[in-house]
Design a protein around this motif. Structure first.
Motif, PDB file in Angstrom:
ATOM      1  N   SER A  62       0.904  -1.182   0.109  1.00 13.08           N
ATOM      2  CA  SER A  62      -0.180   0.067   0.101  1.00 13.08           C
ATOM      3  C   SER A  62       0.971   1.263  -0.062  1.00 13.08           C
ATOM      4  N   GLN A  76       1.461   5.633  -0.545  1.00 13.79           N
ATOM      5  CA  GLN A  76       0.944   6.835  -0.640  1.00 13.79           C
ATOM      6  C   GLN A  76       1.908   7.866  -1.476  1.00 13.79           C
ATOM      7  N   ASP A  89      -7.264   4.805  -4.973  1.00  9.91           N
ATOM      8  CA  ASP A  89      -7.955   5.973  -4.032  1.00  9.91           C
ATOM      9  C   ASP A  89      -6.972   7.114  -4.601  1.00  9.91           C
ATOM     10  N   ALA A 147      -7.195  10.375  -2.547  1.00  8.91           N
ATOM     11  CA  ALA A 147      -6.448  10.420  -1.227  1.00  8.91           C
ATOM     12  C   ALA A 147      -4.793  10.064  -1.742  1.00  8.91           C
ATOM     13  N   ARG A 180      -3.353   7.297  -2.884  1.00 14.03           N
ATOM     14  CA  ARG A 180      -3.108   5.954  -2.583  1.00 14.03           C
ATOM     15  C   ARG A 180      -3.269   5.034  -3.497  1.00 14.03           C
ATOM     16  N   PHE A 181      -2.492   3.881  -3.616  1.00 11.32           N
ATOM     17  CA  PHE A 181      -2.834   2.782  -4.433  1.00 11.32           C
ATOM     18  C   PHE A 181      -2.086   1.406  -3.940  1.00 11.32           C
TER      19      PHE A 181
END
Length: 210
Positions: free
Chosen positions: A29, A31, A59, A62, A64-65
């Motif tokens: 995950s 950022q 996302d 946000a 995020r991926f």
């Protein structure tokens, strides 16, 4: 396909095992900076420290991926098994400029940093490459280190492998993770695609440097 021109640095926030045992990989995950994922869709390719990965969760608002890294990829790369900073590059589009060199996102081996030291306004980076990659490392040739397209300034074959040097400008140090390296750090290496094909086309009777 990539160019080795890093477009952002991200942060692996979590590395979750996909199963028990060495046969399983991890789900990462990440950022990213604000707005970086605005043009990214599920299934797109993003290189993490030079290793091509597929976006499996997203996302974008946000920043995020997530990606899933196989056990095979973990065994052949470094810096993708635990939280930490990574270089990011989105896959090349047909209309993009080829600012670096042709990079496939397939890591060929892991090198070891021998030195990172300031020299004038720039930085000297010396890396030891495995012996099997020595024949692909050439003076003024291209190589990708943790996904960054760089030009080789010197080459010296040793009993341990092939030691080569790179000159890093301040911009590269400031906008990639290379400035965090130190003697002993492991780095992902990808040789020049052209060199790989030239080696394959050489007739068997020609002596090949190991």
């Amino acid at each position: 396909m990539f160019t080795g021109i890093i477009t952002a640095t991200g942060q692996i926030q979590q590395a979750a095992p996909l199963g028990q045992g060495s046969a399983y990989g991890v789900r990462l995950s990440l950022q990213t900076p604000a707005g970086y994922l605005d043009d990214v869709a599920l299934g797109d390719s993003i290189a993490l420290n030079g290793a091509c990965m597929t976006v499996t969760a997203l996302d974008a608002p946000a920043g995020r991926f997530s990606v899933e890294v196989s056990a095979e990829s973990l065994a052949r790369t470094c810096g993708l098994s635990a939280p930490g900073p990574v270089n990011l590059e989105k896959a090349l589009r047909a209309q993009d400029r080829l600012g670096g060199h042709i990079v496939s996102g397939h890591v060929d081996g892991i090198g070891q940093v021998r030195q990172l030291a300031p020299v004038g306004e720039s930085w000297l980076l010396r890396v030891l490459a495995p012996r099997e990659l020595a024949k692909f490392v050439a003076y003024k040739g291209s190589i990708a280190i943790n996904g960054v397209s760089l030009t080789i300034n010197s080459v010296q074959d040793t009993a341990e492998g092939c030691e080569f040097s790179i000159n890093l400008i301040a911009h590269t140090v400031q906008h990639t993770t290379l400035g965090r390296l130190a003697a002993g750090s492991a780095v992902n290496l990808e040789i020049d695609t052209v060199a790989r094909y030239v080696e394959r086309m050489l007739p068997d009777w020609l002596p090949q440097k190991q």
